[in-house]
Design an enzyme around this catalytic site. Structure first.
Site, PDB file in Angstrom:
ATOM      1  N   ASP A 176      -5.688   2.113  21.064  1.00  0.00           N
ATOM      2  CA  ASP A 176      -5.391   3.185  20.106  1.00  0.00           C
ATOM      3  C   ASP A 176      -6.680   3.628  19.398  1.00  0.00           C
ATOM      4  O   ASP A 176      -6.690   3.876  18.188  1.00  0.00           O
ATOM      5  CB  ASP A 176      -4.357   2.671  19.090  1.00  0.00           C
ATOM      6  CG  ASP A 176      -3.671   3.814  18.347  1.00  0.00           C
ATOM      7  OD1 ASP A 176      -3.897   4.981  18.722  1.00  0.00           O
ATOM      8  OD2 ASP A 176      -2.914   3.530  17.390  1.00  0.00           O
ATOM      9  N   ARG A 183      -1.290   4.246   3.698  1.00  0.00           N
ATOM     10  CA  ARG A 183       0.076   3.917   4.131  1.00  0.00           C
ATOM     11  C   ARG A 183       0.038   3.679   5.635  1.00  0.00           C
ATOM     12  O   ARG A 183      -0.391   4.557   6.401  1.00  0.00           O
ATOM     13  CB  ARG A 183       0.993   5.091   3.793  1.00  0.00           C
ATOM     14  CG  ARG A 183       2.441   4.788   4.023  1.00  0.00           C
ATOM     15  CD  ARG A 183       3.314   5.981   3.609  1.00  0.00           C
ATOM     16  NE  ARG A 183       4.668   5.751   4.082  1.00  0.00           N
ATOM     17  CZ  ARG A 183       5.519   4.909   3.508  1.00  0.00           C
ATOM     18  NH1 ARG A 183       5.148   4.259   2.417  1.00  0.00           N
ATOM     19  NH2 ARG A 183       6.721   4.730   3.996  1.00  0.00           N
ATOM     20  N   ASP A 186       2.660  -0.365   2.964  1.00  0.00           N
ATOM     21  CA  ASP A 186       1.526   0.225   2.241  1.00  0.00           C
ATOM     22  C   ASP A 186       0.273  -0.648   2.358  1.00  0.00           C
ATOM     23  O   ASP A 186       0.356  -1.856   2.596  1.00  0.00           O
ATOM     24  CB  ASP A 186       1.902   0.379   0.767  1.00  0.00           C
ATOM     25  CG  ASP A 186       3.011   1.414   0.618  1.00  0.00           C
ATOM     26  OD1 ASP A 186       3.064   2.343   1.451  1.00  0.00           O
ATOM     27  OD2 ASP A 186       3.835   1.276  -0.311  1.00  0.00           O
ATOM     28  N   VAL A 187      -0.904   0.003   2.148  1.00  0.00           N
ATOM     29  CA  VAL A 187      -2.180  -0.711   2.173  1.00  0.00           C
ATOM     30  C   VAL A 187      -2.741  -0.674   0.747  1.00  0.00           C
ATOM     31  O   VAL A 187      -2.707   0.377   0.095  1.00  0.00           O
ATOM     32  CB  VAL A 187      -3.158  -0.056   3.172  1.00  0.00           C
ATOM     33  CG1 VAL A 187      -4.458  -0.846   3.258  1.00  0.00           C
ATOM     34  CG2 VAL A 187      -2.517   0.054   4.551  1.00  0.00           C
ATOM     35  N   LYS A 233      -2.970  -5.213   3.862  1.00  0.00           N
ATOM     36  CA  LYS A 233      -1.886  -4.453   4.523  1.00  0.00           C
ATOM     37  C   LYS A 233      -0.600  -5.232   4.300  1.00  0.00           C
ATOM     38  O   LYS A 233      -0.558  -6.437   4.593  1.00  0.00           O
ATOM     39  CB  LYS A 233      -2.128  -4.381   6.028  1.00  0.00           C
ATOM     40  CG  LYS A 233      -3.065  -3.301   6.465  1.00  0.00           C
ATOM     41  CD  LYS A 233      -3.025  -3.250   7.985  1.00  0.00           C
ATOM     42  CE  LYS A 233      -3.851  -2.116   8.519  1.00  0.00           C
ATOM     43  NZ  LYS A 233      -3.697  -1.978   9.968  1.00  0.00           N
ATOM     44  N   PHE A 258       3.659  -0.223   9.063  1.00  0.00           N
ATOM     45  CA  PHE A 258       4.576  -1.296   8.649  1.00  0.00           C
ATOM     46  C   PHE A 258       4.784  -1.360   7.136  1.00  0.00           C
ATOM     47  O   PHE A 258       5.711  -1.987   6.678  1.00  0.00           O
ATOM     48  CB  PHE A 258       4.031  -2.655   9.122  1.00  0.00           C
ATOM     49  CG  PHE A 258       3.962  -2.766  10.608  1.00  0.00           C
ATOM     50  CD1 PHE A 258       5.059  -3.201  11.331  1.00  0.00           C
ATOM     51  CD2 PHE A 258       2.815  -2.423  11.304  1.00  0.00           C
ATOM     52  CE1 PHE A 258       5.016  -3.304  12.713  1.00  0.00           C
ATOM     53  CE2 PHE A 258       2.760  -2.521  12.686  1.00  0.00           C
ATOM     54  CZ  PHE A 258       3.854  -2.962  13.392  1.00  0.00           C
TER      55      PHE A 258
HETATM   56  P1  ADP Z   1      -1.283   0.749  10.371  1.00  0.00           P
HETATM   57  O1  ADP Z   1      -2.071  -0.023  11.369  1.00  0.00           O
HETATM   58  O2  ADP Z   1      -0.134   0.001   9.796  1.00  0.00           O
HETATM   59  O3  ADP Z   1      -0.931   2.124  10.822  1.00  0.00           O
HETATM   60  P2  ADP Z   1      -3.769   1.503   9.212  1.00  0.00           P
HETATM   61  O4  ADP Z   1      -4.686   0.466   9.707  1.00  0.00           O
HETATM   62  O5  ADP Z   1      -3.794   2.819   9.904  1.00  0.00           O
HETATM   63  O6  ADP Z   1      -2.264   0.970   9.134  1.00  0.00           O
HETATM   64  O7  ADP Z   1      -4.000   1.736   7.658  1.00  0.00           O
HETATM   65  C1  ADP Z   1      -3.504   2.820   6.951  1.00  0.00           C
HETATM   66  C2  ADP Z   1      -4.565   3.373   6.016  1.00  0.00           C
HETATM   67  O8  ADP Z   1      -4.952   2.365   5.086  1.00  0.00           O
HETATM   68  C3  ADP Z   1      -5.837   3.737   6.746  1.00  0.00           C
HETATM   69  O9  ADP Z   1      -5.801   5.078   7.193  1.00  0.00           O
HETATM   70  C4  ADP Z   1      -6.894   3.558   5.658  1.00  0.00           C
HETATM   71  O10 ADP Z   1      -6.956   4.728   4.862  1.00  0.00           O
HETATM   72  C5  ADP Z   1      -6.336   2.433   4.844  1.00  0.00           C
HETATM   73  N1  ADP Z   1      -6.957   1.169   5.264  1.00  0.00           N
HETATM   74  C6  ADP Z   1      -6.525   0.336   6.191  1.00  0.00           C
HETATM   75  N2  ADP Z   1      -7.312  -0.732   6.326  1.00  0.00           N
HETATM   76  C7  ADP Z   1      -8.308  -0.568   5.418  1.00  0.00           C
HETATM   77  C8  ADP Z   1      -9.456  -1.346   5.060  1.00  0.00           C
HETATM   78  N3  ADP Z   1      -9.730  -2.522   5.648  1.00  0.00           N
HETATM   79  N4  ADP Z   1     -10.237  -0.859   4.107  1.00  0.00           N
HETATM   80  C9  ADP Z   1      -9.970   0.297   3.508  1.00  0.00           C
HETATM   81  N5  ADP Z   1      -8.918   1.075   3.789  1.00  0.00           N
HETATM   82  C10 ADP Z   1      -8.085   0.645   4.740  1.00  0.00           C
END
Ligand code: ADP
Length: 853
Positions: free
Chosen positions: A712, A598, A603-604, A619, A601
């Protein structure tokens, strides 16, 4: 109705005494009051004098010289002082005359009362005494009468018994004679006493008491006459309407009368006479817009995407204000006419004057309103003509990066030797980077399924009118919808659109949301970038300035095939439809499988690409988020699409054809590094941890070389792939700049990971990422602990500023901890860069004999 005939009775006598007592009390009270009045008058006179002195102080400066109002006021103050003097004089006179007279009247009255009482008692006593004497004599008379009767009885008894002789008879006879004598004497005394009493009683009633009362009455009346005089004196001394005071009042009135409004400023005007002021010319300082590359023009409103809404709101506000202003003006004019008509019937001069003033005031207000209205009307005209100019065009972008960079490039190449170049090294870098971005083919597994319609021979004409070859025609294929056209780019952000349209006549169609309303926009490159909003007719057809069509697709094709300008003002002609880029995926190309995380913005998901069956991470951005947030969401895609490094998560594409917009990335199966560290803390070896530090250093060295500041960097934002390879992810806050200054507040800043200069001054450079890298290494070696455990963000910040640094996590190699401390140098210039960091970590890895180093 005199005292003598009416007040003889005992009760009247008592009443007369009480009356005199009451009068004495009244006199005492009057004495007290007059004493107080004298004092208060003197105090008042003193206060009044000081008020007058205060009032006269205005006269010290000569700004008011010649002022009639000033002169009148001066006279008023002087007369106020005179009034004070008169009041003081009256008080003195009251004290000396009235108080003394009151005192003596009081004494006299007291004495008179006393004498009256004494005299009354005395004559009353005489009468009482005489009455008592008469009673006593009468008793005596009765007693001697009894004795006589007894003596005569005894004598007669002896005389009968003893005949005519004998000693005893003589004795009895003698006693009888003596008793007889005593009785006769008493009788005479009684008679005389009664005579005296009768006479006295008559005198008491008719002479003595009336005489006393008569005397008392005349005394009392004499006192009253003195009393009256005294009151006259008091009244005279208290009379504020006396001639002396009237004189003061007359002088004041005369001085006021001498005020003539028309003459008041005569001297003043004469003294300060000057010529009328020169009109001030407000002109636009043209040097202000010199550096605006023609976007800002002197005296012309700038209508762009940043200002258009503001201008529309401003126009509405102005129109409302003008309406309100007109209503106010009408009301005032009506009121003003009412006052003017009512004037003739008003006799009272003050009322007349007041209504004249009201008319003047309302006239002044009307004039002011007119001026305001004129100003607002002028502004309205200016805004209206600026907005009319725009027509159906979407407001141009205020900051068109692609244009700027193209300008940079051409300018830079024109400058030749570079020594005279005004471009900074950074701008040059930016320009080259953008050029390479434009040229670089994008990684994409599947190619667009429907290519743009076959070329048609039409010459390209640039905005200056010159024609060039190479325009691609578009045919009107039936059954095709707008979204199927390759030149339809969905909700692709405007910044990306302008990057795609590089030559005059290049065009594409996209969608945008304004005020919650979806609009279709035709974007054209024509001497800059023009964005035309498709207008809807009442019949539900679509048009720009020309004919209307039942579908937007037909409208665009008509515009393209006719070769006519979209709007006459812009002159923009459509030459070449620009198809979607490789990385612009169709939303339908992606099948979402399951949720794996999650983000901020949305869910992933783990997902699959329809054409290649490749498993990817997607994403998504929540549909309900505002437009600004959606742009921010896509920022990550914009940044990532240029990078290609094993330690940077790879972008596959973005889906902007429809909502929800999505970013498609390589799937990094191990998930977030933080979770990974925590889960595997017991099994991870120091060598593996060192390798993770090396991976992230490699990724960061790459970003540093690309001038990208991540902002970040933290274990939560890194992902773990096959063979525990760490990849840097989450570029939502990243900036492609050497230095980035935050101006919009420090919301949601990861305090414990952020360098002091960024926290304190909002200044970001790659050396800030170095600080965060130190924290990331600490997280890695602590196997997922929270930095500054147990401390709040603000406490941690305070401690760092005070020189505190976290101790090394258990089993951290000394060299690694030394590196962390170097990353945490307070001054950024004392920190190593990622190039240096990488070589330190690489050496350490080698020393650990880690096979994969
Ligand atoms: P945001 O940038 O919107 O905060 P994140 O990049 O932190 O979102 O993604 C949230 C979660 O989704 C991550 O902690 C991870 O567990 C999962 N995630 C994000 N991108 C990937 C990816 N390319 N492959 C696998 N898991 C991912």
């Amino acid at each position: 109705m005199g005292f003598s005939s009416n007040l003889q009775g005992k009760i009247a006598h008592e009443a007369l005494l009480s009356r005199q007592d009451a009068e004495l009390r009244l006199l005492e009270s009057m004495k007290r009051c007059i004493t107080l009045k004298v004092k208060s008058d003197r105090d008042y006179a003193t206060a009044l004098s000081s008020v007058a002195a205060q009032g006269l102080k205005f006269d010290r400066s000569d700004e008011l010289s010649g002022s009639l109002v000033g002169a009148s006021w001066r006279s008023m103050m002087e007369e106020m002082d005179n009034t004070a003097k008169l009041i003081r004089q009256n008080a003195d006179s009251m004290e000396s005359k009235c108080l003394d007279a009151l005192n003596s009247l009081y004494t006299e009255k007291r004495k008179a009362r006393k004498l009256y009482q004494e005299e009354h008692s005395r004559i009353l006593q005489q009468f009482t005494h005489l009455s008592d004497e008469v009673s006593r004599k009468k008793s005596e008379y009765q007693k001697y009468l009894e004795l006589y009767k007894l003596a005569r009885y005894k004598f007669e008894e002896h005389y009968v018994k003893s005949g005519r002789g004998g000693r005893k008879l003589d004795e009895v006879r003698d006693k009888y004679q003596k008793a007889c004598r005593k009785l006769h004497l008493t009788h005479n005394e009684y008679v005389l006493l009664l005579c005296e009493a009768v006479e006295f009683e008559k005198d008491f009633r008719t002479v003595l008491l009336p005489g006393l009362l008569e005397h008392q009455q005349s005394l009392q009346e004499a006192f009253i006459s003195t009393w009256k005089q005294l009151l006259i004196e008091i009244a005279t001394n208290s009379d504020l309407t006396s001639e002396k005071f009237r004189e003061v009042q007359r002088k004041i009135e005369n001085s006021i009368e001498s005020i003539k409004p028309s003459e008041e400023y005569k001297d003043f005007t004469e003294k300060h006479k000057s010529s009328p002021t020169e009109p001030v010319k407000f002109t636009f300082d043209e040097s202000l817009v010199e550096d605006s590359a023609g976007k800002l023009l002197p005296n012309q409103l700038t209508v762009d995407n940043l200002t258009v809404e503001w201008l529309r709101t401003k126009l509405t506000d102005l129109e409302t204000s003008i309406k309100e202003n007109q209503e106010k003006r009408t009301a005032l004019t009506t009121n003003h006419e009412g006052l003017a008509n009512g004037n003739s019937t008003l006799n009272n001069e003050i009322n007349n004057r007041l209504s004249t003033t009201s008319i003047d005031t309302s006239r002044k207000e009307v004039n002011e309103l007119k001026c305001q209205e004129r100003k607002m009307l002028k502004q309205t005209e200016l805004i209206k003509s600026a907005l009319n100019e725009l027509g159906c065009e979407e407001a141009p972008a205020a900051c068109d990066l692609s244009i700027d960079n193209q300008n940079f490039i051409s300018n830079a190449s024109e400058q030749g030797d570079g020594s005279q170049s005004t471009l900074s090294k950074r701008s040059m870098f930016e320009a080259h980077r953008l050029v390479s971005m434009l040229r670089k083919p994008f990684r994409r597994k599947s190619l667009p399924s429907s290519p743009v319609a076959p070329p048609r021979s039409r010459s390209r004409k640039d905005s200056s009118g010159a024609r060039s070859e190479g325009a691609d025609p578009v045919s009107l294929t039936t059954n095709k919808s707008l979204v199927d056209e390759e030149w339809f780019h969905g909700v692709l952000p405007r910044e990306e659109v302008v990057r795609l349209l590089s030559n005059d006549g290049d065009f594409l169609v996209r969608e945008t949301t304004r005020n919650d309303e979806c609009q279709t926009v035709l974007s054209v490159s024509w001497g800059g970038h023009k964005h035309f909003i498709v207008q809807t007719t009442a019949e539900g057809h679509y048009r720009f300035e020309g004919p209307a069509f039942p579908s937007i697709r037909e409208l665009i094709l008509y515009q393209y095939n006719s070769g006519l300008p979209v709007t006459s003002r812009s002159g923009a002609i459509l030459y070449k439809p620009i198809p979607r880029e490789r990385w612009e995926l169709n939303n339908d190309d992606v099948v979402l499988l399951d949720k794996i995380g999650r983000g901020n913005f949305g869910d992933v998901y783990r997902a699959q690409l329809r054409n290649s069956n490749e498993i990817v991470a997607v994403k998504t951005c929540r549909v309900t988020l505002p437009e600004e947030h959606k742009k921010k969401f896509l920022q990550e895609g914009r940044i990532l699409k240029q990078y290609d490094h094993p330690n940077i998560v790879k972008l596959i594409g973005i889906c902007v054809q429809k909502q929800p917009i999505m970013i498609v990335m390589e799937l990094v199966p191990g998930g977030s590094l933080l979770t990974f560290l925590r889960k595997k803390s017991s099994t991870l070896t120091d060598g593996q941890l060192m390798k993770m530090c090396l991976d992230t250093a490699a990724g960061m060295r790459y970003l540093e070389s690309k001038n990208c500041i991540h902002r970040d960097l933290a274990a939560r934002n890194c992902l773990v792939g096959y063979n525990n390879v760490v990849k840097i992810s989450d570029f939502g806050m990243s900036r492609e700049e050497e230095e980035y200054i935050v101006s919009d507040g420090m919301k949601q800043i990861p305090i414990k990971w952020t360098a002091p200069e960024a926290l304190n001054f909002g200044k970001y450079t790659s050396l800030c990422d170095v600080w965060s890298y130190g924290i990331l290494c600490w997280e890695i070696f602590s196997r997922g602990d929270t930095p500054y455990t147990g401390m709040s963000n603000s406490r941690a910040r305070e401690k760092i500023d005070g020189g505190y640094r976290m101790p090394a996590p258990e089993s951290t190699p000394d060299e690694m901890y030394r590196l962390m401390l170097r990353c945490w140098e307070y001054k950024p210039e004392n920190r190593p860069n990622f190039e240096q960091i990488y070589s330190v970590v690489e050496t350490l890895c080698a020393a650990y004999r880690v096979t994969f180093c």
